[in-house]
Design an enzyme around this catalytic site. Structure first.
Site, PDB file in Angstrom:
ATOM      1  N   ASP A  13       0.823  -1.226   0.000  1.00 55.15           N
ATOM      2  CA  ASP A  13       0.000   0.000   0.000  1.00 55.15           C
ATOM      3  C   ASP A  13       0.847   1.261   0.000  1.00 55.15           C
ATOM      4  O   ASP A  13       0.439   2.306   0.511  1.00 55.15           O
ATOM      5  CB  ASP A  13      -0.951   0.045   1.221  1.00 55.15           C
ATOM      6  CG  ASP A  13      -1.811  -1.189   1.320  1.00 55.15           C
ATOM      7  OD1 ASP A  13      -2.320  -1.624   0.279  1.00 55.15           O
ATOM      8  OD2 ASP A  13      -1.957  -1.730   2.436  1.00 55.15           O
ATOM      9  N   HIS A  41      -4.282  -1.833  -6.063  1.00 56.68           N
ATOM     10  CA  HIS A  41      -3.469  -0.685  -6.469  1.00 56.68           C
ATOM     11  C   HIS A  41      -4.415   0.423  -6.884  1.00 56.68           C
ATOM     12  O   HIS A  41      -5.151   0.278  -7.854  1.00 56.68           O
ATOM     13  CB  HIS A  41      -2.565  -1.053  -7.653  1.00 56.68           C
ATOM     14  CG  HIS A  41      -1.509  -2.041  -7.286  1.00 56.68           C
ATOM     15  ND1 HIS A  41      -0.606  -2.523  -8.176  1.00 56.68           N
ATOM     16  CD2 HIS A  41      -1.209  -2.607  -6.102  1.00 56.68           C
ATOM     17  CE1 HIS A  41       0.198  -3.368  -7.568  1.00 56.68           C
ATOM     18  NE2 HIS A  41      -0.144  -3.438  -6.303  1.00 56.68           N
TER      19      HIS A  41
HETATM   20  P1  GDP Z   1      -0.394   0.235  -3.771  1.00 61.15           P
HETATM   21  O1  GDP Z   1      -1.063  -1.058  -3.502  1.00 61.15           O
HETATM   22  O2  GDP Z   1       1.039   0.242  -3.368  1.00 61.15           O
HETATM   23  O3  GDP Z   1      -0.583   0.729  -5.159  1.00 61.15           O
HETATM   24  O4  GDP Z   1      -1.058   1.308  -2.823  1.00 61.15           O
HETATM   25  P2  GDP Z   1      -2.626   1.570  -2.535  1.00 61.15           P
HETATM   26  O5  GDP Z   1      -3.285   1.942  -3.778  1.00 61.15           O
HETATM   27  O6  GDP Z   1      -3.219   0.482  -1.755  1.00 61.15           O
HETATM   28  O7  GDP Z   1      -2.527   2.755  -1.509  1.00 61.15           O
HETATM   29  C1  GDP Z   1      -2.020   3.963  -1.827  1.00 61.15           C
HETATM   30  C2  GDP Z   1      -3.114   5.013  -1.586  1.00 61.15           C
HETATM   31  O8  GDP Z   1      -2.534   6.256  -1.488  1.00 61.15           O
HETATM   32  C3  GDP Z   1      -4.109   5.136  -2.723  1.00 61.15           C
HETATM   33  O9  GDP Z   1      -5.355   5.502  -2.223  1.00 61.15           O
HETATM   34  C4  GDP Z   1      -3.530   6.249  -3.583  1.00 61.15           C
HETATM   35  O10 GDP Z   1      -4.479   6.944  -4.375  1.00 61.15           O
HETATM   36  C5  GDP Z   1      -2.985   7.129  -2.515  1.00 61.15           C
HETATM   37  N1  GDP Z   1      -1.814   7.903  -2.865  1.00 61.15           N
HETATM   38  C6  GDP Z   1      -0.706   7.515  -3.561  1.00 61.15           C
HETATM   39  N2  GDP Z   1       0.207   8.497  -3.551  1.00 61.15           N
HETATM   40  C7  GDP Z   1      -0.322   9.527  -2.823  1.00 61.15           C
HETATM   41  C8  GDP Z   1       0.156  10.791  -2.399  1.00 61.15           C
HETATM   42  O11 GDP Z   1       1.280  11.199  -2.675  1.00 61.15           O
HETATM   43  N3  GDP Z   1      -0.686  11.534  -1.611  1.00 61.15           N
HETATM   44  C9  GDP Z   1      -1.928  11.133  -1.246  1.00 61.15           C
HETATM   45  N4  GDP Z   1      -2.675  11.933  -0.487  1.00 61.15           N
HETATM   46  N5  GDP Z   1      -2.408   9.927  -1.620  1.00 61.15           N
HETATM   47  C10 GDP Z   1      -1.609   9.150  -2.384  1.00 61.15           C
END
Ligand code: GDP
Length: 424
Positions: A13, A41
């Site tokens: 995440d 993701h």
């Molecule tokens: P992944 O599984 O590694 O792709 O991560 P997830 O999607 O589960 O969690 C990352 C969350 O953080 C998602 O809701 C993204 O939209 C959000 N996100 C990613 N980068 C940023 C950021 O720089 N700032 C904010 N506020 N949200 C972010």
């Protein structure tokens, strides 16, 4: 040609989806090489907001070919529902831009059931499974008790194979768990409703990728979860059931001879963890709730509140080493803007000794965090697009982390949208 892997450094995440979505512009092919529909993701782009579970994040880019490698847990039911969801939002998905390895093993209907039955048996000792059938699937794969996607092209042999597996699996379902046995009717309905739908996407991706390499195509490998959840290098047994690390990408991606030129490790500006297991920097109560709400830390697949805490440099440095990360993307810097002082866990105390070495899993529950405190920046950084625009204290925070984890922070993400990024 150049190959790159985008991987998680911590518990997952970290924001890998948004990084793959951003960087696919430079790549011709995006490959998912492990895991299944148990993670999400999150990607926000011109089509809307999506939580991708199995589809590679390159699916949104015109001209990018997406591959599900032999290392994934191919769940036809979940995949088909995901294809329908993105197609409904106007994203083209066809065998031209989505290719499934004929060597990917199929997650069978009983895998999900077994996950739920085993978590129920474990009761308060449960691992925190997402109940997507991933652990039973990988155990069966290694026992050679599942079927390959390419077998869909050999229906008679497939029927025989499934009959044998059914007989064997029903012993477990009925005698160990006292559950309802599975029938051939159930399996044939599953073949018809889901497997037939994904069959047009199944092909010899090995041959396709070999040709792509000859043509000098750029390939991006997309990981699920993070180093601390890797089956061999993570916090066992609170890991996933596959290898999430970059070293596995060529094997699970279907290009075993590939060399990975760049490994981009994604790190969150603070720590989060879904599920059970030791989490040294965990915050509780009000302080945890404030950070959870600021970062909207609720699971993309399950909606479960994520456990949260300050950034853990001991775990992160271990993750960087394990992944062989050549560059880091630090995400969610915008979320920390509310903090007057930003805590950073720089060391652990284990058995009365201060250390920056990540402990063996069995020693981890006794580790205590040692914090240092950085001055906060207390301004909204979500509109910053250059390094110079970031407040000085935010830059100091990035530089401090960079020095301690041993890899350059090349990207600083300040929001979930594609353009909310600072490239150094
Ligand atoms: P992944 O599984 O590694 O792709 O991560 P997830 O999607 O589960 O969690 C990352 C969350 O953080 C998602 O809701 C993204 O939209 C959000 N996100 C990613 N980068 C940023 C950021 O720089 N700032 C904010 N506020 N949200 C972010």
């Amino acid at each position: 040609m150049s190959n790159c892997a985008i991987v998680g450094i911590n518990w997952g995440d970290e924001g890998k989806g948004r990084m793959v979505d951003l960087l696919t512009e430079k790549f011709d092919i995006v490959i998912r090489y492990q895991g299944g529909g148990n993670a999400g993701h999150t990607v926000i782009n011109e089509y809307g907001k999506f939580a991708l579970h199995l589809l590679p994040s390159g699916i949104f880019r015109h001209g990018v070919v997406n591959v599900l490698g032999n290392g994934v847990a191919l769940d036809p039911e979940n995949l088909w529902s995901e294809i329908l969801t993105v197609s409904e939002k106007g994203v083209p998905v066809s065998p031209d831009n989505l290719k499934i390895s004929d060597r990917a093993s199929l997650l069978l209907p009983w895998h999900r059931d077994l996950d739920g039955l085993e978590e129920a048996r474990l009761a308060d000792k449960k691992y925190g499974s997402t109940k997507q059938g991933i652990a039973p699937f990988y155990s069966d794969k290694y026992q050679k008790k599942t079927v390959l996607a390419g077998e869909l092209f050999y229906p008679e042999r497939l029927q025989e194979h499934l009959k044998d597996l059914l007989e064997w699996k029903n012993l477990t379902l009925t005698r160990i768990y006292g559950a309802r046995p599975c029938t051939m009717e159930d399996l044939n309905a599953w073949l018809r409703d889901y497997c037939d739908k994904i069959k047009p996407f199944v092909c010899n991706t090995g041959a396709y990728l070999k040709q792509a390499v000859k043509e000098g195509k750029n390939i991006l490998f997309e990981a699920q979860l993070g180093a601390l959840r890797d089956l061999d290098y993570g916090i066992y047994p609170y890991t996933t059931s596959s290898n999430a690390i970059a070293a596995f990408a060529p094997v699970g991606g279907g290009l075993p001879s590939a060399k990975i030129d760049e490994v981009i490790g994604v790190v969150k500006a603070y720590s989060t963890c879904v599920g059970e297991g030791p989490f040294t920097c965990e915050w509780f109560g009000l302080e945890a709730q404030q950070l959870r709400d600021a970062g909207f830390e609720y699971g993309a697949k399950t909606g479960r509140p994520r456990r949260v805490g300050p950034i853990d440099l001991v775990a992160t440095r271990y993750g960087v080493e394990t992944q062989g990360a050549t560059a880091i993307a630090l995400t969610k810097m915008d979320v920390l803007s509310y903090m007057e002082k930003v805590p950073v866990c720089s060391h652990y105390v284990v058995d009365g000794v201060v250390t920056d070495e990540f402990p063996f899993p069995a020693a981890l529950p006794d580790a205590k965090p040692v914090y240092e405190y950085m001055d906060g920046w207390n301004t909204d950084v979500s509109k910053c697009r250059t390094w110079e625009e970031l407040p000085e204290n935010a830059r100091k925070y990035v530089e401090f982390i960079e020095k301690r984890i041993g890899a350059p922070i090349k990207y600083v993400s300040v929001g979930p949208e594609r353009e909310s990024i600072i490239i150094r």
